[in-house]
Design a protein around this motif. Structure first.
Motif, PDB file in Angstrom:
ATOM      1  N   LEU A 157       0.823  -1.202   0.000  1.00  0.00           N
ATOM      2  CA  LEU A 157       0.000   0.000   0.000  1.00  0.00           C
ATOM      3  C   LEU A 157       0.862   1.258   0.000  1.00  0.00           C
TER       4      LEU A 157
ATOM      5  N   MET B  16      -7.353   5.921  -1.553  1.00  0.00           N
ATOM      6  CA  MET B  16      -7.770   4.512  -1.580  1.00  0.00           C
ATOM      7  C   MET B  16      -6.783   3.641  -0.815  1.00  0.00           C
TER       8      MET B  16
ATOM      9  N   THR C 211      -7.136   4.374   2.968  1.00  0.00           N
ATOM     10  CA  THR C 211      -8.403   3.847   3.486  1.00  0.00           C
ATOM     11  C   THR C 211      -8.346   2.332   3.622  1.00  0.00           C
ATOM     12  N   THR C 212      -7.785   1.672   2.608  1.00  0.00           N
ATOM     13  CA  THR C 212      -7.635   0.210   2.674  1.00  0.00           C
ATOM     14  C   THR C 212      -6.750  -0.187   3.852  1.00  0.00           C
TER      15      THR C 212
ATOM     16  N   TRP D  70      -8.598   0.389   7.322  1.00  0.00           N
ATOM     17  CA  TRP D  70      -9.573  -0.632   7.705  1.00  0.00           C
ATOM     18  C   TRP D  70      -8.894  -1.982   7.965  1.00  0.00           C
ATOM     19  N   CYS D  71      -7.985  -2.366   7.095  1.00  0.00           N
ATOM     20  CA  CYS D  71      -7.316  -3.667   7.269  1.00  0.00           C
ATOM     21  C   CYS D  71      -6.480  -3.702   8.543  1.00  0.00           C
TER      22      CYS D  71
END
Length: 614
Positions: free
Chosen positions: A124, A137, A140-141, A144-145
């Motif tokens: 990421l 994006m 955000t990924t 949450w992960c």
């Protein structure tokens, strides 16, 4: 760069430690025990085989070969259907080996999850670095992960800690330390609660800005210029214009909390003190630069990413406050640091692009002159405020910061300190990290030589935009007054940490922020915490006699115990310690802990400041 690399490697090491240490210990321990139990099972089967009648040597050899390959782990996984009864007896969770088998599997998958987490962070971060358009994006990924992974890691590792606290002592020392198990269980429960509840905790916005709204009626010509730049760039004009006294200009689409209003939409912040310093064409270049951020979509990205960064920081802060959740904090901190590299790179690119647009709409020379003036003003103002803050006496009366800076800037521009400051100067900004001044001038093709800086700074502009803002002084004056009031208060609080104290005046300041605090103990006794130490019924312990503190809560009627490690040593170089046993009222315990910690911290800071000054 080497320091940055070392810092990043340290973060990577701490993250790996948090992800792998406890699972690795569990995996090694359970692997060893599984191996030993498998050998014991093979020995029993081999003995039964040797005593069996009716089998040929060839059959026994074949059976022995199979026995030597058997493991209890495979048995519990259902590899030998004919041994179903043995599996039921040995592999249940109430059985020793069943627990070891499950712990082994959990530790293995926890190690796999840790490896996946590092790969996820790297992937990421690289995506955000290589493709700025995917930053929101990617973050955000990751957000949450990593929140889910952090919660899982805390729950799993908390369970491992409790399990190991029982079995390590039982296996190696053949004893069960129930107190250790209870402590581990308490830590696990608290850590799990913190990790899970913090996920759903709403992030608090921290977008407070000291400034006042400037309407079109108050500055029609300035508003017209801003709208002209917006129209030329094909972007919407700001929703509001905010005037303040900070040494920067910026635009944002994040909600802002002003002293008397909460505003949303597109905001342009202009520095009133800087508008007095910049000529109109120089200020135009800055305004065009800021409008270019709107047209380039930079503020949309910031508005989308800002709240997520705030929530992420809040979650990190929560996890950093607990011993067991600290392991997950290291993982989150690694991703934040890796992502910051991508943000910094994108920020620099955005600034260069906005500079190019501003130079095209106005002139490269005007932009470079503005950058030099802003950098000089910010640098000098910072030095003035730092000098005032370092004073060892409380400030009396108005500070007149605006006047000090305005009157002293010309002299500063001709001093060696100015040349040193401008060597590393950049333009301050509340949301982004800007490229160095020299690089920005080189990119637009209008480099001002350092020898020209003093003349540029000392030359008063013929006309400035401040002349076209009605009631500019009435807007600016209360902002300076509020800023100076806060400055004096923060300075006084800092003095309360600096002073030993050495006089009655200093003592009054220390007592204002660190007054004596009295706690009622049981049996009509009292405990007093002062800036000088801890006063108990048995005597006084000064803070100079305290090197470390450890507070242990009492239970089942026993007293609380404060174990103090003293600076001096005993025989054989061992640290000298003493214990304070206190019959603390339960409802006052947390406040007592916080008070002791705060007062001891004050004393430590005071001694450190004395050592630095001496």
């Amino acid at each position: 760069m080497p320091e940055l690399k070392r810092a990043f490697l340290k973060l990577l090491g701490l993250a790996a430690l948090g992800l792998f240490l406890l699972p690795a210990i569990t995996w090694v321990f359970t692997s060893h025990e599984q191996h030993q139990n498998s050998l014991e099972m093979q020995r029993v089967f081999a003995e039964d085989l040797a005593a069996a009648d009716g089998l040929s040597e060839a059959e026994k050899a074949l059976a022995q070969a199979r026995i030597s390959q058997m493991t209890l782990a495979a048995l519990c996984d259902g590899a030998y259907p004919e041994l179903g009864q043995l599996r039921a007896q040995a592999c249940g969770l109430s059985e020793e080996f069943g627990q070891f088998h499950l712990a082994h599997k959990i530790s293995f998958y926890s190690l796999v999850l840790g490896a996946f987490t590092l790969v996820l962070i790297a992937g990421l971060a690289l995506l955000a670095y290589a493709k700025p358009a995917f930053q929101v994006m990617a973050f955000t990924t990751g957000w949450w992960c990593l929140r889910l992974i952090a919660a899982v890691e805390v729950l799993v590792q908390a369970a491992m800690l409790v399990w190991l606290s029982y079995w390590l002592t039982a296996y190696f020392f053949h004893i069960y330390i129930l107190k250790l198990v209870f402590i581990a269980a308490a830590l696990a429960v608290v850590a799990a609660f913190v990790a899970i509840t913090a996920i759903f905790k709403r992030a608090q916005s921290n977008n407070a800005v000291a400034g006042e709204l400037i309407s079109e009626d108050q500055a029609p010509q300035l508003w017209a210029r801003i709208k002209q730049f917006s129209q030329t760039l094909g972007t919407a004009a700001p929703t509001q214009l905010v005037g303040g006294i900070d040494a920067n200009f910026f635009v944002t689409q994040m909600p802002l909390q002003l002293p008397g209003a909460h505003v949303q939409g597109r905001s342009l912040f202009v520095s009133l003190p800087l508008l007095r310093v910049l000529a109109r064409d120089e200020a135009d270049a800055v305004l065009a630069h800021e409008m270019a951020h709107f047209s380039g979509g930079d503020t949309e990205t910031g508005a989308a990413l800002g709240p997520k960064l705030q929530a992420y920081e809040q979650y990190m802060q929560t996890l950093s406050e607990n011993g067991l959740t600290l392991l997950a904090f290291f993982m989150l901190n690694l991703f934040r640091a890796a992502f910051e590299l991508a943000l910094s790179r994108a920020s620099r690119a955005r600034e260069f692009a906005a500079d190019a647009t501003a130079a095209r709409l106005t002139s490269a020379g005007a932009l470079s002159r503005a950058l030099v003036k802003i950098g000089a003003y910010a640098s000098y103002r910072n030095s003035v405020e730092q000098e005032l803050f370092n004073q060892n006496d409380r400030h009396q009366g108005p500070l007149d910061l605006a006047g000090r800076v305005a009157q002293g800037l010309s002299s500063f521009a001709q001093s060696p300190a100015f040349r040193e400051a401008m060597t590393h100067a950049d333009v301050p900004h509340p949301f982004d990290s800007h490229p160095p001044l020299q690089q920005r001038m080189e990119r637009v093709g209008a480099v001002i030589q350092p020898m020209e800086f003093p003349m540029l700074i000392t030359s008063a502009p013929d006309q400035t935009w401040i002349d076209f803002i009605q009631q500019a002084e009435s807007i600016e004056a209360p902002l300076w007054q509020s800023y100076e009031t806060n400055f004096v208060d923060e300075h006084e609080q800092n003095l309360a940490f600096r002073y030993e104290p050495a006089s009655e005046e200093e003592r009054a300041i220390v007592l204002k922020y660190f007054p004596d605090v009295l706690f009622a103990l049981k049996k009509s006794q009292t405990l007093r915490i002062t800036y000088a130490g801890i006063e108990t019924p048995e005597g006084t312990t000064t803070w100079d006699a305290v090197h470390q503190l450890q507070y242990e809560d009492g239970s089942f009627g026993s007293r609380d115990v404060i174990t103090i490690t003293h600076p001096e040593k005993r025989a054989l170089g061992l640290s000298k310690t003493s214990k304070l046993k206190l019959a603390v009222v339960a409802k006052d315990r947390e406040q007592l802990k916080q008070t002791i910690g705060r007062y001891w911290q004050r004393h430590q800071i005071m001694r450190q400041m004395q050592a630095q000054a001496g």
